[in-house]
Write an enzyme that holds these catalytic residues in place. Structure first.
Site, PDB file in Angstrom:
ATOM      1  N   SER A  27     -18.183  35.280  33.705  1.00 20.14           N
ATOM      2  CA  SER A  27     -19.129  35.974  32.831  1.00 20.14           C
ATOM      3  C   SER A  27     -18.466  36.489  31.555  1.00 20.14           C
ATOM      4  CB  SER A  27     -19.775  37.133  33.589  1.00 20.14           C
ATOM      5  OG  SER A  27     -18.782  38.005  34.081  1.00 20.14           O
ATOM      6  N   ASP A  53     -20.766  49.545  33.260  1.00 18.58           N
ATOM      7  CA  ASP A  53     -20.086  48.261  33.075  1.00 18.58           C
ATOM      8  C   ASP A  53     -18.928  48.477  32.100  1.00 18.58           C
ATOM      9  OD1 ASP A  53     -19.145  45.764  32.533  1.00 18.58           O
ATOM     10  OD2 ASP A  53     -21.066  44.888  31.937  1.00 18.58           O
ATOM     11  N   HIS A  79     -17.442  43.910  30.908  1.00 25.17           N
ATOM     12  CA  HIS A  79     -17.980  43.081  29.815  1.00 25.17           C
ATOM     13  C   HIS A  79     -17.958  43.887  28.522  1.00 25.17           C
ATOM     14  CE1 HIS A  79     -19.667  41.522  33.607  1.00 25.17           C
ATOM     15  NE2 HIS A  79     -19.339  40.373  33.051  1.00 25.17           N
TER      16      HIS A  79
END
Ligand SMILES: *[C@@H]1O[C@H](CO)[C@@H](O)[C@H](O)[C@H]1NC(C)=O
Ligand SMILES: *[C@@H]1O[C@H](CO)[C@@H](O)[C@H](O)[C@H]1NC(C)=O
Ligand SMILES: *[C@@H]1O[C@H](CO)[C@@H](O)[C@H](O)[C@H]1NC(C)=O
Ligand SMILES: *[C@@H]1O[C@H](CO)[C@@H](O)[C@H](O)[C@H]1NC(C)=O
Ligand SMILES: *[C@@H]1O[C@H](CO)[C@@H](O)[C@H](O)[C@H]1NC(C)=O
Length: 432
Positions: A152, A407, A410
């Site tokens: 990702s 998060d 990312h």
């Protein structure tokens, strides 16, 4: 639409409720980490102790982000050693101008209040790094095809590049699979194609996750069989950006030559614990061997692992990343797990590079162009670049003290990840 998102946050594949496994995992990580720290403590120097790092920012003439002609001098300058300096121009695009930003990374839309994280650029110590020039890039890429292969973070990277390019020509999505993990975009006016390919292990893998990303069974990794999604299309690519990383930390059973050879943190105690290092090394070797032995010679860019910045706890138990400024060199050091991953990457890359150079001497296919995109160190310095709670839409709209999962792995778009493309551009220009 984005079923994979939770599992992206769960690179360790541990069952959240299973404290027993968790404790064992943490203990093993600590032990492995300690062992490696003792063994390898002097083999990495991310925080260069060079005292010249106290560059006076005002000495530096502000330069236009579209500073084109200039390229960093490849001979003298290590592009990956430097610091983040203020950049009054901010980001090349906004959440309004780019239409491919994933909701979980659209920090502005999700209500992130601070914007300072947009006003920095990476400056190598020994040269200037020009900003990525989308018009120049698209001109160079006429009739060409790029692939980003990985997890990702690769998807995050491709979306950053598409956003910058969209300022010149919008990307048109021409393919996606059911889970949006494999996608292809075209830039019709430039006949330029960009693919993102989901292959977090590079090798063939069977993973078993529910929609929350919680594993119902350990992954089965076929360490000597490459994921067909990328090798089947390999010959159609002119540029390949590949990477490995954190997925190897998950519990997994390893297969080689059609048989189970061992595992990592697996439930079956009669299998041999081989360690994720073994699997990661093996997978990279098999991938590099494929690249070296192929008659097709795209320009290959290998990206090193990039660290997360969860503080005070981990992703699953309240870790957060609410800093609003970059670190300076030496203010933070890489965690043991990332040191291990990066050392494996550097070792396998250097081995492959040496083989490529030896092979090119007697070959009529030309040399394989292997290029290192060593982002670990510069990414480590950007704890401010992650969505944090703003992976959710307006997380504190109803309750200022809401507990939400952060998060810190990312990157926000726009955000520091956009600088990765400045470095990619240098590789493209220097290797063309
Ligand atoms: C962009 O972010 C702003 C807040 O900075 C928000 O009001 C707007 O709705 C967002 N637009 C899109 C298309 O995401
Ligand atoms: C687009 O590029 C491909 C090669 O990647 C080429 O075969 C094709 O002819 C090009 N199409 C146009 C319309 O230029
Ligand atoms: C792109 O492909 C088209 C069609 O094959 C060709 O006419 C053109 O010269 C190519 N352009 C470049 C820059 O390769
Ligand atoms: C555990 O591994 C052994 C040795 O490969 C195998 O014979 C056995 O079936 C496995 N047990 C389970 C429950 O998978
Ligand atoms: C970050 O969060 C912690 C814990 O909630 C808090 O103590 C700290 O002041 C916050 N820092 C910033 C810069 O907001």
């Amino acid at each position: 639409m984005m079923k994979g998102m939770r599992s992206d946050l769960n690179p360790f594949g541990v069952h959240k409720q299973n404290n027993h496994v968790l404790v064992k995992l943490v203990v093993s990580i600590l032990l492995v980490g300690l062992a490696f720290r003792l063994l390898l403590s002097d083999s990495i120097s991310l925080s260069s102790s060079s005292s010249s790092s106290s560059l006076v920012v005002s000495n530096h003439k502000a330069e236009s982000p579209e500073n084109n002609g200039q390229t960093a001098d490849d001979e003298k300058c290590d592009l990956f050693v430097g610091e983040w300096v203020p950049n009054p121009y901010g980001s090349a695009y906004t959440n309004e101008s780019c239409h491919v930003i994933e909701d979980h990374q659209n920090c502005m839309k999700n209500g992130r209040p601070d914007l300072d994280y947009l006003y920095w650029r990476w400056r190598p110590h020994d040269c200037e790094l020009p900003k990525f020039n989308p018009q120049k890039f698209l001109n160079l890429m006429r009739n060409k095809s790029w692939a980003f292969i990985g997890d990702s973070i690769s998807r995050n990277h491709v979306q950053s590049m598409l956003c910058i390019l969209s300022m010149v020509e919008p990307a048109v999505q021409v393919y996606h699979d059911e889970e949006f993990k494999n996608r292809i975009w075209k830039f019709p006016a430039h006949n330029f194609t960009v693919s993102v390919i989901w292959a977090p292990f590079l090798v063939k893998a069977d993973t078993f996750e529910d929609t929350n990303g919680v594993s119902s069974a350990e992954a089965q990794l076929y360490l000597d069989v490459l994921e067909s999604k990328w090798i089947d299309r390999y010959e159609s690519f002119d540029y390949v950006v590949t990477s490995g990383g954190k997925w190897f930390l998950r519990t997994a059973v390893y297969h080689e030559n059609g048989a189970v050879t061992g595992c990592h943190y697996c439930a079956n105690k009669s299998l041999k614990e081989l360690g994720f290092e073994y699997a990661y090394q093996k997978a990279l070797q098999v991938a590099f061997d494929f690249i070296l032995n192929s008659n097709h010679k795209p320009i290959v860019i290998f990206r090193t692992t990039t660290p997360d910045h969860f503080e005070n706890a981990e992703w699953y138990n309240g870790g957060y990343c609410n800093r609003t400024m970059p670190f300076k060199e030496g203010q933070i050091s890489l965690r043991d797990m990332d040191i291990i991953l990066r050392n494996i990457e550097l070792k396998e890359f250097q081995k492959a590079k040496a083989k490529a150079e030896a092979a090119s001497l007697g070959s009529n296919h030309g040399a394989t162009s292997l290029n290192l995109l060593d982002l670990t160190g510069l990414s480590l310095l950007r704890p401010d670049g992650h969505p944090g709670p703003y992976r959710h839409f307006q997380p504190f709209a109803k309750d200022r003290n809401a507990q939400v999962q952060n998060d810190c792995l990312h990157w926000c778009l726009p955000g520091p990840i956009d600088s990765w493309n400045d470095l990619v551009m240098q590789i493209v220009i220097n290797r063309r």
